[in-house]
Design a protein around this motif. Structure first.
Motif, PDB file in Angstrom:
ATOM      1  N   VAL A  14      44.666  35.640  40.654  1.00  0.00           N
ATOM      2  CA  VAL A  14      44.480  36.847  39.843  1.00  0.00           C
ATOM      3  C   VAL A  14      45.288  38.000  40.429  1.00  0.00           C
ATOM      4  N   LEU A  15      45.133  38.226  41.721  1.00  0.00           N
ATOM      5  CA  LEU A  15      45.834  39.346  42.362  1.00  0.00           C
ATOM      6  C   LEU A  15      47.348  39.181  42.268  1.00  0.00           C
ATOM      7  N   TYR A  16      47.816  37.956  42.406  1.00  0.00           N
ATOM      8  CA  TYR A  16      49.249  37.677  42.286  1.00  0.00           C
ATOM      9  C   TYR A  16      49.756  38.063  40.899  1.00  0.00           C
ATOM     10  N   GLU A  17      49.052  37.602  39.866  1.00  0.00           N
ATOM     11  CA  GLU A  17      49.486  37.886  38.497  1.00  0.00           C
ATOM     12  C   GLU A  17      49.413  39.376  38.180  1.00  0.00           C
ATOM     13  N   VAL A  18      48.366  40.012  38.625  1.00  0.00           N
ATOM     14  CA  VAL A  18      48.228  41.450  38.399  1.00  0.00           C
ATOM     15  C   VAL A  18      49.353  42.195  39.117  1.00  0.00           C
ATOM     16  N   ASP A  19      49.663  41.783  40.328  1.00  0.00           N
ATOM     17  CA  ASP A  19      50.682  42.443  41.139  1.00  0.00           C
ATOM     18  C   ASP A  19      52.085  42.252  40.561  1.00  0.00           C
ATOM     19  N   CYS A  20      52.431  41.032  40.215  1.00  0.00           N
ATOM     20  CA  CYS A  20      53.825  40.782  39.803  1.00  0.00           C
ATOM     21  C   CYS A  20      54.061  40.965  38.311  1.00  0.00           C
ATOM     22  N   ALA A  21      53.036  40.831  37.481  1.00  0.00           N
ATOM     23  CA  ALA A  21      53.233  40.939  36.040  1.00  0.00           C
ATOM     24  C   ALA A  21      52.516  42.141  35.428  1.00  0.00           C
ATOM     25  N   SER A  22      51.734  42.850  36.234  1.00  0.00           N
ATOM     26  CA  SER A  22      50.990  44.045  35.779  1.00  0.00           C
ATOM     27  C   SER A  22      50.061  43.750  34.601  1.00  0.00           C
ATOM     28  N   HIS A  23      49.520  42.533  34.560  1.00  0.00           N
ATOM     29  CA  HIS A  23      48.550  42.199  33.522  1.00  0.00           C
ATOM     30  C   HIS A  23      47.207  42.838  33.856  1.00  0.00           C
ATOM     31  N   ALA A  24      46.382  43.017  32.859  1.00  0.00           N
ATOM     32  CA  ALA A  24      45.071  43.640  33.034  1.00  0.00           C
ATOM     33  C   ALA A  24      44.186  42.762  33.921  1.00  0.00           C
ATOM     34  N   PRO A  25      43.668  43.318  35.012  1.00  0.00           N
ATOM     35  CA  PRO A  25      42.869  42.515  35.943  1.00  0.00           C
ATOM     36  C   PRO A  25      41.683  41.808  35.300  1.00  0.00           C
ATOM     37  N   ALA A  26      40.949  42.489  34.443  1.00  0.00           N
ATOM     38  CA  ALA A  26      39.757  41.877  33.837  1.00  0.00           C
ATOM     39  C   ALA A  26      40.130  40.673  32.976  1.00  0.00           C
ATOM     40  N   VAL A  27      41.236  40.777  32.255  1.00  0.00           N
ATOM     41  CA  VAL A  27      41.671  39.678  31.386  1.00  0.00           C
ATOM     42  C   VAL A  27      42.117  38.489  32.230  1.00  0.00           C
ATOM     43  N   VAL A  28      42.893  38.760  33.264  1.00  0.00           N
ATOM     44  CA  VAL A  28      43.386  37.692  34.141  1.00  0.00           C
ATOM     45  C   VAL A  28      42.207  37.018  34.847  1.00  0.00           C
ATOM     46  N   LEU A  29      41.285  37.826  35.352  1.00  0.00           N
ATOM     47  CA  LEU A  29      40.123  37.276  36.048  1.00  0.00           C
ATOM     48  C   LEU A  29      39.300  36.402  35.106  1.00  0.00           C
ATOM     49  N   TYR A  30      39.056  36.865  33.905  1.00  0.00           N
ATOM     50  CA  TYR A  30      38.302  36.075  32.937  1.00  0.00           C
ATOM     51  C   TYR A  30      38.994  34.737  32.669  1.00  0.00           C
ATOM     52  N   ARG A  31      40.300  34.802  32.456  1.00  0.00           N
ATOM     53  CA  ARG A  31      41.055  33.583  32.151  1.00  0.00           C
ATOM     54  C   ARG A  31      41.014  32.600  33.328  1.00  0.00           C
ATOM     55  N   ARG A  32      41.203  33.098  34.544  1.00  0.00           N
ATOM     56  CA  ARG A  32      41.199  32.220  35.727  1.00  0.00           C
ATOM     57  C   ARG A  32      39.819  31.632  35.982  1.00  0.00           C
ATOM     58  N   LEU A  33      38.786  32.440  35.811  1.00  0.00           N
ATOM     59  CA  LEU A  33      37.437  31.916  36.015  1.00  0.00           C
ATOM     60  C   LEU A  33      37.084  30.885  34.954  1.00  0.00           C
ATOM     61  N   SER A  34      37.554  31.101  33.732  1.00  0.00           N
ATOM     62  CA  SER A  34      37.299  30.137  32.650  1.00  0.00           C
ATOM     63  C   SER A  34      37.987  28.809  32.915  1.00  0.00           C
ATOM     64  N   ALA A  35      39.128  28.860  33.589  1.00  0.00           N
ATOM     65  CA  ALA A  35      39.899  27.644  33.855  1.00  0.00           C
ATOM     66  C   ALA A  35      39.387  26.876  35.069  1.00  0.00           C
ATOM     67  N   ASN A  36      38.524  27.491  35.846  1.00  0.00           N
ATOM     68  CA  ASN A  36      37.968  26.847  37.039  1.00  0.00           C
ATOM     69  C   ASN A  36      36.468  26.714  36.883  1.00  0.00           C
ATOM     70  N   ASP A  37      35.939  25.629  37.370  1.00  0.00           N
ATOM     71  CA  ASP A  37      34.511  25.370  37.231  1.00  0.00           C
ATOM     72  C   ASP A  37      33.791  25.760  38.521  1.00  0.00           C
ATOM     73  N   LEU A  38      33.728  27.070  38.755  1.00  0.00           N
ATOM     74  CA  LEU A  38      33.053  27.560  39.958  1.00  0.00           C
ATOM     75  C   LEU A  38      31.590  27.837  39.666  1.00  0.00           C
ATOM     76  N   PRO A  39      30.703  27.520  40.593  1.00  0.00           N
ATOM     77  CA  PRO A  39      29.308  27.930  40.444  1.00  0.00           C
ATOM     78  C   PRO A  39      29.228  29.461  40.386  1.00  0.00           C
ATOM     79  N   PRO A  40      28.195  29.997  39.756  1.00  0.00           N
ATOM     80  CA  PRO A  40      28.087  31.453  39.581  1.00  0.00           C
ATOM     81  C   PRO A  40      28.252  32.265  40.866  1.00  0.00           C
ATOM     82  N   ALA A  41      27.703  31.797  41.972  1.00  0.00           N
ATOM     83  CA  ALA A  41      27.825  32.552  43.226  1.00  0.00           C
ATOM     84  C   ALA A  41      29.281  32.674  43.670  1.00  0.00           C
TER      85      ALA A  41
END
Length: 143
Positions: A14-41
């Motif tokens: 997320v930080l990489y994409e936000v840093d190099c592409a200036s994408h919106a952090p919340a959108v990038v974070l949502y997309r990355r979390l959706s693509a990974n199956d992490l437990p809530p914690a």
């Protein structure tokens, strides 16, 4: 792979994409979390890292610049500077991760995602900042 390490990988992506592409952090974070199956914690931990690094980025960058003056931040690899930001946030600003763990995790991320020289560079910068934890924490409080 351990949950916290996977959360760090997601945060780094997320930080990489936000840093190099200036994408919106919340959108990038949502997309990355959706693509990974992490437990809530671990999702919460990834969010915490991303939000903390972004909130204190100026403070973190000032200390990175001070301890790596031969590598201006704008010339430093995106991966390297975001690994450094995350580790410093973890051990000095947030304080929830022991210093050795934060440095070891940062070096592992550098081995996986950085150049051949990245692990040594990351370890060297973080090692020099260990003695500055109180100053970093104070700067973050004043932020």
């Amino acid at each position: 792979m351990r949950g916290r390490r996977q959360a760090r990988i997601v945060a780094l992506q997320v930080l990489y994409e936000v840093d190099c592409a200036s994408h919106a952090p919340a959108v990038v974070l949502y997309r990355r979390l959706s693509a990974n199956d992490l437990p809530p914690a671990y999702e919460d931990f990834a969010r915490h890292l991303v939000n903390g690094v972004l909130e204190y980025q100026d403070v973190l960058d000032a200390f990175i610049h001070e301890h790596a003056p031969e590598w201006p931040l704008q010339q430093m690899a995106y991966i390297d500077r975001n690994i450094l930001r995350m580790a410093i946030f973890e051990f000095a600003v947030d304080g929830g991760t022991p210093v050795k763990v934060a440095i070891n995790e940062a070096v592992e991320l550098a081995k996986t995602f950085g150049s051949d020289s990245a692990p040594r560079f990351v370890n060297g910068v973080l090692g020099s900042l260990v003695n500055r934890i109180d100053a970093i924490a104070e700067a973050a409080r004043r932020h």
